[in-house]
Structure formats: C-alpha cells, structure tokens
Motif scaffolding. Structure first.
Motif, PDB file in Angstrom:
ATOM      1  N   THR A 199      62.529 -32.446   9.916  1.00 56.53           N
ATOM      2  CA  THR A 199      62.236 -33.253   8.732  1.00 56.53           C
ATOM      3  C   THR A 199      63.433 -33.299   7.789  1.00 56.53           C
ATOM      4  O   THR A 199      64.500 -32.778   8.087  1.00 56.53           O
ATOM      5  CB  THR A 199      61.017 -32.733   7.929  1.00 56.53           C
ATOM      6  N   GLU A 252      59.962 -37.257   4.496  1.00 54.08           N
ATOM      7  CA  GLU A 252      59.006 -37.069   3.411  1.00 54.08           C
ATOM      8  C   GLU A 252      58.926 -38.288   2.512  1.00 54.08           C
ATOM      9  O   GLU A 252      59.919 -38.939   2.242  1.00 54.08           O
ATOM     10  CB  GLU A 252      59.401 -35.846   2.580  1.00 54.08           C
ATOM     11  N   THR A 278      54.389 -34.952   2.169  1.00 54.27           N
ATOM     12  CA  THR A 278      54.479 -33.497   2.269  1.00 54.27           C
ATOM     13  C   THR A 278      54.592 -32.775   0.933  1.00 54.27           C
ATOM     14  O   THR A 278      54.082 -31.680   0.786  1.00 54.27           O
ATOM     15  CB  THR A 278      55.690 -33.094   3.126  1.00 54.27           C
ATOM     16  N   ASN A 298      48.825 -36.724   7.605  1.00 55.00           N
ATOM     17  CA  ASN A 298      49.963 -36.038   8.209  1.00 55.00           C
ATOM     18  C   ASN A 298      49.637 -35.507   9.597  1.00 55.00           C
ATOM     19  O   ASN A 298      50.442 -35.617  10.527  1.00 55.00           O
ATOM     20  CB  ASN A 298      50.415 -34.880   7.314  1.00 55.00           C
TER      21      ASN A 298
END
Length: 308
Positions: A199, A252, A278, A298
């Motif tokens: 990420t 994100e 997130t 998610n």
C-alpha cells in the motif's frame, strides 16, 4: 396617527421575536448533555454508536482527511480543553493535533486513548521500525477491545444514562463480531501464495496479524504519510513486488496514489491499483460513511484484488 398605529404592531413584533429567541436560547442552553470530543472520524463514528443521544459527540477530523496531518482551529482547540471527555487514537497518529491534546491533558480534561486499550504492534521495517503502529482499527478484534474499554468511561459521564450506553455497546459489539467473522470468511478464499499486501504506507500491520497476510512493503516505508520514499526505497519495493508476484497494490483514499501508479509502471509488470478506505471515513455520500461499511468495502476489495 400612522405612528400611533404602527407602535403597537412594532411592539408586538418585538415581543414575538423576543419570545422566539428566548425559547431558542433555552433550547441550546438546556442541552446539558456531556460533550465528548473525538480526534479521528473513525473513532468518532464508533463513539457515536455507543452513546447515541446520551452525549454530544464532536468529531474533529473531517471526512476524507489525513489523520497524520489534519489540524483544528483555535476555537476547536478551546472547546477541546473544556470537554467532558476527549477520545483520541494515540500511538503517535494525530501528529497535527498533538499539541491540543497535550494542552487538554495539562488542564486535566478527562481522556481516553484507544491505543492504551489494545495489544500494540510495532513497525518491523522502514524509518518507523521499532515504533508503535497506530493503525489498530484495521483489525476488528482490536476495535472490540477498544469498545470494551470505552464502555465504562462513557457510562460514567455525568448526565448520561449508563443503561442505555451499556445496551448500545452490547449491540455494537455484536456487530463488530459479525464483521470479524465476515472478514475471516472473505479472506479464507484467497490462495496462500497471494496473501501479500502493498500500500501507500504501512497501514495493514494489524489486519495482517489478525488474518494471516504478509505485508510485502509500502511505497512510503514509514508509519506516516508525512514521510517520503527514496529512490532506494522504490527500488527495493519493486524487487519485493517482482519476487512475490503481487498483482494488486492498494492505495489509500486519504492519500494521493501517484506514487503507487509510479511503482506499477516501474515494476514493468501488470499491476492493478485498488483504492481502499484505510485512515479516514468518507462523507455521507461516499463509499465509507461509517466504520463497519469501511471495513466491509475494504475486505471485499482486498479479497477480490488478491483472488483474481
């Protein structure tokens, strides 16, 4: 004569307005519910679910904001120092808010720090290695621990009905347990060789710990979005992506995904970039207006992205 006729009318109008303002003022002044100030919008949503109408919940962090860098006004800071309770994440998350939290603590405002209620993980790599990971909410089991610790604190607020809060907490706790089961089921379908996460920055340590994922790396190798990757960091991450066979990178919603897109190009492989919620909830019209929805969205996107 005209003046004589309008005089009583003006007096009546003024009297009517006066009564209206008096009633309005009484309504506001009569709201003697305790005030709970909450730092992040994720915790603000959870606290609101627990207290209902038993307290006024004021969330400082706006939707789609970055918890590491958001700031508040002087007026909000003053209100923070007069709150009946301040709820914060802790674990060095609220970097832009910390001075106000410290000021409230110095004036003995009652506080609850969520990070004190959980088993804390440390970052294992990058500039933040050895420091506490602040992103506990990606693990619903740890959010349950926070809710359990919050209940007696909220129930003890002057003016709040502890029975109502206990009932609402039990209901919300059951919803968190259901969420945890749903996520376990969704992730169980992901093949072992694909259970790897990349990420923007290290935000999935707790999720990985709870649901048996490997965190391959992050474009920003620290625990905060305020850090920046070096050319060496990007090169190391490209190697990790190549060796692990990762085909999906998660960006994100609160951070730009330009770095992730650049990594996808640099790696010279076909990589999908999937957006997750997130670190912040969205507004009411977005895809993650509350914590439970955020986690379900998610989970579905991670399961789909890593299974295909």
């Amino acid at each position: 004569m005209r003046a004589l006729r309008t005089g009583p009318l003006l007096a009546a109008t003024v009297a009517t307005i006066g009564v209206f303002l008096s009633l309005t003022g009484c309504s506001v002044a009569g709201d003697d519910r305790p005030v709970v100030m909450v730092s992040t919008n994720i915790l603000g949503d959870v606290v609101g679910e627990l207290v209902g109408d038993e307290a006024e919940v004021v969330t400082l962090m706006k939707p789609n904001a970055d918890p590491h860098s958001f700031e508040i006004s002087a007026q909000e800071g003053a209100r923070l120092r007069s709150a009946d309770l301040v709820v914060s994440n802790g674990l060095r998350l609220e970097e832009g808010l910390q001075q106000h939290l410290d000021a409230a603590s110095a004036e003995n405002v009652p506080s609850f720090v969520a990070g004190d209620a959980i088993e804390v993980l440390d970052y294992s790599e990058g500039d933040a290695a050895g420091n506490p990971d602040s992103h506990f909410w990606t693990d619903p089991a740890r959010m349950i621990a926070v809710v359990d610790a919050l209940e007696p604190v909220l129930a003890g607020l002057d003016g709040a009905d502890s029975t109502v809060i206990s009932e609402r907490t039990a209901d919300y706790r059951a919803q968190l347990e259901t969420l945890d089961d749903e996520m376990s089921t969704a992730f169980a379908a992901i093949p072992d060789e694909r259970r790897a996460l990349v990420t923007n920055h290290h935000v999935f340590g707790y999720l990985a710990d709870r649901f048996d994922f490997a965190v391959v790396g992050a474009v920003i190798p620290g625990g905060t979005t305020l850090a920046a990757p070096s050319a060496s960091d990007l090169s190391d991450l490209v190697d990790a992506v190549d060796s692990s066979g990762v085909r999906t990178i998660f960006a994100e919603s609160s951070s730009p995904d330009r770095l992730v897109q650049a990594l996808a190009s640099e790696a010279d492989i076909s990589v999908d970039v999937v957006q997750l919620y997130t670190e912040s909830l969205s507004d009411a019209d977005g895809g993650a207006p509350d914590y439970l929805t955020m986690m379900r969205v998610n989970a579905e996107r991670i399961a789909t992205g890593l299974s295909t």
